[in-house]
Design an enzyme around this catalytic site. Structure first.
Site, short mmCIF file in Angstrom:
data_model
loop_
_atom_site.label_atom_id
_atom_site.label_comp_id
_atom_site.label_asym_id
_atom_site.label_seq_id
_atom_site.Cartn_x
_atom_site.Cartn_y
_atom_site.Cartn_z
N HIS A 2 -16.20 -27.06 -96.19
CA HIS A 2 -17.42 -27.68 -95.69
C HIS A 2 -18.19 -28.45 -96.75
CE1 HIS A 2 -16.61 -25.44 -92.04
NE2 HIS A 2 -17.17 -26.50 -91.50
N GLU A 59 -9.74 -26.03 -81.60
CA GLU A 59 -9.47 -25.80 -83.02
C GLU A 59 -8.79 -24.46 -83.27
OE1 GLU A 59 -13.22 -26.04 -85.15
OE2 GLU A 59 -14.26 -24.93 -83.60
N ASP A 84 -9.92 -26.93 -88.63
CA ASP A 84 -9.58 -25.54 -88.34
C ASP A 84 -8.23 -25.42 -87.65
OD1 ASP A 84 -11.59 -23.88 -89.39
OD2 ASP A 84 -13.00 -24.65 -87.91
N CYS A 94 -12.69 -34.77 -84.08
CA CYS A 94 -13.80 -34.80 -85.03
C CYS A 94 -13.43 -34.15 -86.35
CB CYS A 94 -15.05 -34.17 -84.43
SG CYS A 94 -14.82 -32.45 -84.01
C1 PEP Z 1 -12.95 -28.87 -87.45
O1 PEP Z 1 -12.65 -27.68 -87.56
O2 PEP Z 1 -12.12 -29.81 -87.47
C2 PEP Z 1 -14.37 -29.25 -87.30
C3 PEP Z 1 -14.73 -30.50 -87.07
O3 PEP Z 1 -15.29 -28.27 -87.49
P1 PEP Z 1 -15.77 -27.77 -88.93
O4 PEP Z 1 -15.13 -28.64 -89.96
O5 PEP Z 1 -17.25 -27.85 -88.96
O6 PEP Z 1 -15.26 -26.37 -88.95
MG MG Z 2 -14.14 -26.16 -87.13
#
Ligand code: PEP
Ligand code: MG
Length: 581
Positions: free
Chosen positions: A188, A434, A458, A505
């Site tokens: 993150h 995910e 994920d 995303c």
């Molecule tokens: C993902 O897991 O691709 C996602 C967009 O969520 P995060 O990166 O916040 O876990």
């Molecule tokens: Mg995620």
């Protein structure tokens, strides 16, 4: 010149002075002292106050804007507050606490008082008092430390840094780049850097130990290389690249401002290009870069900055602002409900677990804390009357999770109807894909939602059984593994069979080299980091959708990620060669 290799987490070049940040946690000993040690502890406390006040005053002198000045002024006032200091002294003299234990206790009491305050301003001061506490503790414990203030343009060089630590840095505008020894590309903290357009390299192993504070370093965050002891030629190279990068981005921005926000491939195939954001600043970046909407608002980041989860009305205010700002450009905001846990650690949501990545994350936490979940849903519903709003649930693993979330969502809608609180009855509901079990049962989930958003960060982690934040296993984190590509293709097919739109995303969508494949696989929406948006758009406008489909079909018949990577590279190389002619 020394060269260090890592992995590129956020592209770009950076050149500047190293700001060393060590992610050491300070362990406070809770021991009591004898009567003969009181004097020594009081002296150590007094020295710590003088040192920290001196540093804050110096930082104030170098503050780059009014906002920074105000921050240091408040911190100095807190440090000079006789009540704070004497409460610590009393604990040393009367309760015989050692200096660090006394600082921790006295600060804890202040934090409790601020936490219970109704006033937002006072609750926001918690971060400042915690900052002061850390500074004092570092000084009395004699730990080598760096103040978390970037008073000059710098590159953060660190062994490791948490998301909550990065967002707590002051003087953010002076941040040129980040180089860390640990971490993965989709951790993150890397996502945060990417969304803000800050070049970042992770997995540099022991770069932070080879560089000293103030030394000039350079990052080539396209190749994942960090350099120290630069020669003249290398410095000139980096200076000219940084200049060129700025100019190119300005040119693209100007051209975007003057055009419609809709994105089409060269042969007229429509794609919705959206942005991933964490806060209102990111929203403005995204709008400025020509996004059509927000495909992912990571709502948890607002609360990681604060020690107390914002109140329903405060949260609703931020959501409403986002919704109405995006309405101005005719788009929508997709609010993802709280995705705490995993590698996102914030004080309020710190969940100590043996295996947090497989633990009480996201909707699992929310379903276990229905009051937190309901309150957030109400804020989102409130915002839905200010603009186009979508709601999306993270880490859904199957229909039971989705049903449980929908039940609470419907209950809150019903309560609003009864109370006469207006909201958008047509609000769209989506789920992230995910978790492999959700992907495999996406035909079932598709019957219940308006849209899917594939979270490859994920999904790859769970499919490949590779911790996305662990540098040791990053070479096994393979978004181009046939298992990933096949499952994504299946999810898209299942969604389209039910008339459900599918977006992506995960960070893969911000990887320009991956975009032709994603277009070919049939995604309807790509949600990317604001700083990738301009480049993604100009790339898509240069693609032919039939070529992309052909690439995807070829890739789907391949046996290994090596073959797939090669095919993608060849596709991109061919396109570039064609363009040069
Ligand atoms: C993902 O897991 O691709 C996602 C967009 O969520 P995060 O990166 O916040 O876990
Ligand atoms: Mg995620």
């Amino acid at each position: 010149m020394k060269e260090f290799s890592g992995l590129c987490a956020s592209e770009g070049y950076a050149l500047g002075k190293a700001f060393i940040y060590r992610h050491d946690t300070i362990v406070v000993s809770h021991g009591k002292i004898g009567p003969d040690e009181v004097e020594k502890e009081l002296k150590s406390l007094s020295d710590a106050f003088s040192t920290v006040i001196g540093e804050k005053k110096e930082a104030l002198e170098h503050a780059v804007n009014e906002e920074e000045k105000a921050l240091y002024t408040v911190e100095i006032l807190m440090l000079e507050d006789p009540e704070y200091r004497s409460s610590i002294e009393r604990l040393i003299m009367d309760s015989r606490y050692n200096a660090s234990f006394a600082i921790e206790e006295a600060t804890g009491d202040i934090v409790d008082t601020l936490n219970s305050s109704e006033d937002e301003y006072f609750r926001e001061r918690i971060l400042d008092i915690r900052d002061i506490e850390r500074n004092l503790l570092e000084t009395v414990t004699g730990k080598k430390r760096t103040c978390m203030v970037l008073s000059k343009p710098s590159i953060i060089v660190s062994d490791n840094i948490l998301t909550s630590e990065l967002i707590s840095f002051k003087g953010y505008s002076n941040l040129l780049g980040i180089a860390i020894d640990a971490g993965g590309r989709t951790s993150h903290v890397a996502i945060l850097a990417k969304n803000r357009g800050i070049p970042m390299i992770v997995g540099l192993e022991n770069f932070s130990l080879s560089v000293s504070e103030g030394q000039i370093v350079a990052l080539d965050a396209y190749k994942g290389k960090a350099y120290s002891e630069l020669n003249k030629k290398a410095s000139l190279f980096f200076e000219s690249r940084i200049d060129r990068m700025r100019t190119e981005s300005e040119i693209l921005k100007t051209s975007i401002r003057n055009r419609d926000r809709k994105t089409f491939t060269k042969d007229g195939h429509r794609l919705i290009l959206e942005a991933n954001i964490e806060d209102l600043r990111g929203l403005e970046d995204a709008i400025g870069s020509g996004c059509e909407g927000i495909g992912l608002f990571r709502t948890e980041f607002i609360s990681l900055k604060k020690e107390k989860y914002p109140k329903e009305e405060d949260r609703a205010k931020v959501y409403c602002t986002a919704a109405s700002r995006i309405k101005d450009i005719g788009g929508y905001v997709t609010f993802r409900t709280l995705d705490v846990g995993g590698d996102k650690k914030g004080d309020e949501f710190e969940i100590p677990e043996e295996n947090p990545i497989l633990g009480w994350r996201a909707v699992r936490y929310c379903l276990g804390n229905p009051e937190v979940f309901s309150s957030q849903i109400r804020s989102i519903l409130r915002a839905s009357r200010s603009g186009n709003v979508r709601i999306m649930f993270p880490l859904i693993s199957g229909i039971e999770d989705l049903d449980a979330c929908m039940e609470i969502f419907e209950k809150e809608k019903e309560a609003f109807r009864k109370e006469g609180v207006p909201f958008d009855e047509e609000i769209e509901v989506g789920t992230m894909i995910e978790v492999p079990s959700a992907a495999i049962t996406s035909d079932i989930l598709a019957k219940k939602v308006d849209f899917f958003s594939v979270g490859t960060n994920d999904l790859v982690q769970y499919l490949m059984a590779v911790d996305r934040g662990n540098e040791r296993v990053q070479s096994l984190y393979r978004p181009y593994h046939p298992a990933v590509i096949r499952i994504i293709s299946e999810v898209i097919g299942n969604a389209h069979a039910e008339g459900v739109r599918v977006g992506i995303c995960g960070q893969l969508a911000s990887d320009l080299e991956a975009i032709p494949l994603l277009v070919g696989l049939g995604f309807d929406e790509l949600s990317v980091s604001p700083h990738s948006l301009l480049f993604a758009r100009s790339l898509i406008e240069d693609l032919d959708s039939a070529d992309c489909r052909k690439l995807a079909n070829n890739v789907l018949s391949m046996r290994s990620y090596v073959e797939i990577e090669k095919a993608i590279k060849e596709f991109n190389d061919e396109r570039e060669t064609r363009n040069k002619k």
